[in-house]
Design a protein around this motif. Sequence first.
Motif, PDB file in Angstrom:
ATOM      1  N   PRO A 242      32.911 -46.051  57.415  1.00  0.00           N
ATOM      2  CA  PRO A 242      33.259 -44.770  56.790  1.00  0.00           C
ATOM      3  C   PRO A 242      32.443 -44.427  55.545  1.00  0.00           C
ATOM      4  O   PRO A 242      32.471 -43.285  55.087  1.00  0.00           O
ATOM      5  N   SER A 243      31.703 -45.407  54.981  1.00  0.00           N
ATOM      6  CA  SER A 243      30.855 -45.095  53.829  1.00  0.00           C
ATOM      7  C   SER A 243      29.608 -44.315  54.244  1.00  0.00           C
ATOM      8  O   SER A 243      28.954 -43.706  53.404  1.00  0.00           O
ATOM      9  N   LEU A 244      29.298 -44.339  55.549  1.00  0.00           N
ATOM     10  CA  LEU A 244      28.150 -43.590  56.070  1.00  0.00           C
ATOM     11  C   LEU A 244      28.584 -42.170  56.389  1.00  0.00           C
ATOM     12  O   LEU A 244      29.534 -41.949  57.141  1.00  0.00           O
ATOM     13  N   ALA A 245      27.900 -41.207  55.792  1.00  0.00           N
ATOM     14  CA  ALA A 245      28.254 -39.809  56.022  1.00  0.00           C
ATOM     15  C   ALA A 245      28.103 -39.449  57.497  1.00  0.00           C
ATOM     16  O   ALA A 245      27.222 -39.957  58.192  1.00  0.00           O
ATOM     17  N   ARG A 246      28.964 -38.574  57.966  1.00  0.00           N
ATOM     18  CA  ARG A 246      28.887 -38.107  59.353  1.00  0.00           C
ATOM     19  C   ARG A 246      27.694 -37.177  59.513  1.00  0.00           C
ATOM     20  O   ARG A 246      27.348 -36.417  58.599  1.00  0.00           O
ATOM     21  N   LEU A 247      27.055 -37.251  60.660  1.00  0.00           N
ATOM     22  CA  LEU A 247      25.883 -36.415  60.934  1.00  0.00           C
ATOM     23  C   LEU A 247      26.323 -35.111  61.593  1.00  0.00           C
ATOM     24  O   LEU A 247      27.154 -35.117  62.508  1.00  0.00           O
ATOM     25  N   TYR A 248      25.756 -33.992  61.115  1.00  0.00           N
ATOM     26  CA  TYR A 248      26.095 -32.668  61.632  1.00  0.00           C
ATOM     27  C   TYR A 248      24.834 -31.931  62.076  1.00  0.00           C
ATOM     28  O   TYR A 248      23.743 -32.174  61.558  1.00  0.00           O
ATOM     29  N   GLY A 249      25.024 -31.029  63.019  1.00  0.00           N
ATOM     30  CA  GLY A 249      23.950 -30.152  63.452  1.00  0.00           C
ATOM     31  C   GLY A 249      24.325 -28.711  63.205  1.00  0.00           C
ATOM     32  O   GLY A 249      25.491 -28.314  63.349  1.00  0.00           O
ATOM     33  N   ALA A 250      23.344 -27.913  62.792  1.00  0.00           N
ATOM     34  CA  ALA A 250      23.593 -26.497  62.541  1.00  0.00           C
ATOM     35  C   ALA A 250      23.936 -25.786  63.842  1.00  0.00           C
ATOM     36  O   ALA A 250      23.346 -26.058  64.890  1.00  0.00           O
ATOM     37  N   VAL A 251      24.901 -24.900  63.781  1.00  0.00           N
ATOM     38  CA  VAL A 251      25.287 -24.085  64.929  1.00  0.00           C
ATOM     39  C   VAL A 251      24.559 -22.747  64.817  1.00  0.00           C
ATOM     40  O   VAL A 251      24.756 -22.010  63.854  1.00  0.00           O
ATOM     41  N   PRO A 252      23.694 -22.436  65.776  1.00  0.00           N
ATOM     42  CA  PRO A 252      22.906 -21.200  65.675  1.00  0.00           C
ATOM     43  C   PRO A 252      23.796 -19.959  65.714  1.00  0.00           C
ATOM     44  O   PRO A 252      24.849 -19.944  66.359  1.00  0.00           O
ATOM     45  N   GLY A 253      23.341 -18.934  65.004  1.00  0.00           N
ATOM     46  CA  GLY A 253      24.014 -17.644  65.063  1.00  0.00           C
ATOM     47  C   GLY A 253      23.385 -16.783  66.137  1.00  0.00           C
ATOM     48  O   GLY A 253      23.084 -17.256  67.239  1.00  0.00           O
ATOM     49  N   GLN A 254      23.154 -15.515  65.834  1.00  0.00           N
ATOM     50  CA  GLN A 254      22.501 -14.629  66.787  1.00  0.00           C
ATOM     51  C   GLN A 254      21.046 -15.046  66.959  1.00  0.00           C
ATOM     52  O   GLN A 254      20.461 -15.667  66.074  1.00  0.00           O
ATOM     53  N   PRO A 255      20.429 -14.733  68.102  1.00  0.00           N
ATOM     54  CA  PRO A 255      19.016 -15.086  68.295  1.00  0.00           C
ATOM     55  C   PRO A 255      18.168 -14.575  67.134  1.00  0.00           C
ATOM     56  O   PRO A 255      18.221 -13.397  66.772  1.00  0.00           O
ATOM     57  N   GLY A 256      17.400 -15.490  66.543  1.00  0.00           N
ATOM     58  CA  GLY A 256      16.560 -15.129  65.417  1.00  0.00           C
ATOM     59  C   GLY A 256      17.293 -15.045  64.095  1.00  0.00           C
ATOM     60  O   GLY A 256      16.696 -14.776  63.053  1.00  0.00           O
ATOM     61  N   GLY A 257      18.607 -15.302  64.122  1.00  0.00           N
ATOM     62  CA  GLY A 257      19.403 -15.178  62.907  1.00  0.00           C
ATOM     63  C   GLY A 257      19.654 -16.523  62.266  1.00  0.00           C
ATOM     64  O   GLY A 257      19.209 -17.567  62.751  1.00  0.00           O
ATOM     65  N   ALA A 258      20.379 -16.515  61.163  1.00  0.00           N
ATOM     66  CA  ALA A 258      20.680 -17.741  60.437  1.00  0.00           C
ATOM     67  C   ALA A 258      21.778 -18.537  61.142  1.00  0.00           C
ATOM     68  O   ALA A 258      22.506 -18.004  61.986  1.00  0.00           O
ATOM     69  N   ALA A 259      21.868 -19.819  60.784  1.00  0.00           N
ATOM     70  CA  ALA A 259      22.939 -20.644  61.323  1.00  0.00           C
ATOM     71  C   ALA A 259      24.286 -20.125  60.815  1.00  0.00           C
ATOM     72  O   ALA A 259      24.387 -19.562  59.727  1.00  0.00           O
ATOM     73  N   THR A 260      25.311 -20.307  61.626  1.00  0.00           N
ATOM     74  CA  THR A 260      26.636 -19.815  61.253  1.00  0.00           C
ATOM     75  C   THR A 260      27.584 -20.937  60.859  1.00  0.00           C
ATOM     76  O   THR A 260      28.725 -20.682  60.501  1.00  0.00           O
ATOM     77  N   GLY A 261      27.135 -22.164  60.921  1.00  0.00           N
ATOM     78  CA  GLY A 261      28.001 -23.284  60.585  1.00  0.00           C
ATOM     79  C   GLY A 261      27.386 -24.574  61.079  1.00  0.00           C
ATOM     80  O   GLY A 261      26.174 -24.665  61.263  1.00  0.00           O
ATOM     81  N   TYR A 262      28.223 -25.586  61.308  1.00  0.00           N
ATOM     82  CA  TYR A 262      27.725 -26.882  61.748  1.00  0.00           C
ATOM     83  C   TYR A 262      28.793 -27.554  62.597  1.00  0.00           C
ATOM     84  O   TYR A 262      29.973 -27.188  62.550  1.00  0.00           O
ATOM     85  N   ALA A 263      28.366 -28.540  63.370  1.00  0.00           N
ATOM     86  CA  ALA A 263      29.270 -29.310  64.221  1.00  0.00           C
ATOM     87  C   ALA A 263      28.807 -30.758  64.240  1.00  0.00           C
ATOM     88  O   ALA A 263      27.611 -31.034  64.081  1.00  0.00           O
ATOM     89  N   PRO A 264      29.722 -31.722  64.413  1.00  0.00           N
ATOM     90  CA  PRO A 264      29.331 -33.132  64.412  1.00  0.00           C
ATOM     91  C   PRO A 264      28.332 -33.459  65.526  1.00  0.00           C
ATOM     92  O   PRO A 264      28.401 -32.910  66.627  1.00  0.00           O
ATOM     93  N   LEU A 265      27.411 -34.367  65.211  1.00  0.00           N
ATOM     94  CA  LEU A 265      26.459 -34.897  66.194  1.00  0.00           C
ATOM     95  C   LEU A 265      26.728 -36.396  66.328  1.00  0.00           C
ATOM     96  O   LEU A 265      25.890 -37.232  65.991  1.00  0.00           O
TER      97      LEU A 265
END
Length: 418
Positions: A242-265
Amino acid sequence: MNDDLQVGTDPAEVGMDPARLARVDDRLSRYVDDGQLPGFLVTVARHGRLVHVGRGGFRDVEAGLPVETGTRWRIFSMTKPVTSVAAMMLYEEGAFQLTDPIARWLPEFAETRVYVAGSAMKPVTSPQVEPIRVRHLLTHTAGLTYGFHHAHPVDAMYRAMGHEWGTPPGADSAEVCRQWASVPLVFQPGSEWNYGVSTDVLGRLVEVVSGQPLDEFFEQRIFAPLGMRDTSFGLRNGDDVPSLARLYGAVPGQPGGAATGYAPLDAMGEAAHHKPAFLSGGGGLVSTAGDYLRFVEMLRRGGSYDGGRLLGPRTLAHMVTNHLPGNQDLETFGRPLFAETPLRGVGFGLGFSMVIDPVRYGVVSSVGDYSWGGAASTAFYVDPVEDLTVSFYTQLLPSSTLPIRNYLRQLVNQAIVT
């Protein structure tokens, strides 16, 4: 500096405004509050004195575990400077010259072909005109690539062999080098810059030249002298998961747009829960902010920290000088691909990028400010002009999701008042 990252200096004593330094945390906290970043830790030191440690958010959002000063992070490509230092330590011992062909120690690369045309299934290739030399590995001019670029037929060949964000299960460094050597180079060695597995191959070179596995070399020759007790290839037996931070991936928004959040990887992240078969000199280390600060301070101090000297000052100065022909920047000499630095106004040396034109770079910075980062958005830089080190930690893939590296420079530099 203390292992637990306790700030012991008033920023004003080293010419920094504490109220202005708070802007660093304010900006990063907005990313957390907006749901774009799970958590962060940032350090700022000037003249070797730690003046600011900021943290916010969570190392594991779902479990409600906050970021702590002792949190472990997958530093991915921030492993590369460590491997580059290891290689240059051997260089200082006369083990090789930077102009030596690597096939002297890694014969599998002696006959590697060079891509000319065609598809991943039917490439047209030619022989090497220039052999891959040690300096080509250090400068990412060897013609090697990454499968995750998705920009070239050779990238697809890497992916077909199981090399995208990882390597084939059970394959060690000797085997993965044999696999990479079996596919064409993207270009003739020395003719262009392309971010790729060069530093992984350099790690294998360190193993062969030193006669030690990379983890043993790192532990005995780098980590122990610097007092880096919490840095390793994956977690060690007895380490608290648990001392190791969880890895996350950005969740894409609209095509060509910014990420809208993240989800665990988690499938990818759990690879760091144990020592891997492949000791990746390009991206395999887990570390803490306190540990890596010791490494970064060693760089700032010209090769030594707390009595542990790894390199001579002239060697380190050579490493952080732009080695691209004609003092070109990465945008001009390199391929416009994902990397751990902006490309415009930035050169590349032996394991580090450096600002060569702050105006072209577009960010308030010093000429000669050198740095690198990791795929999960970690980053560090050393500013020799201001005698400053800055490091940043989070776990968000890819590192291009948010412009954190530019924000760090502008926000830290605006806090320097004398």
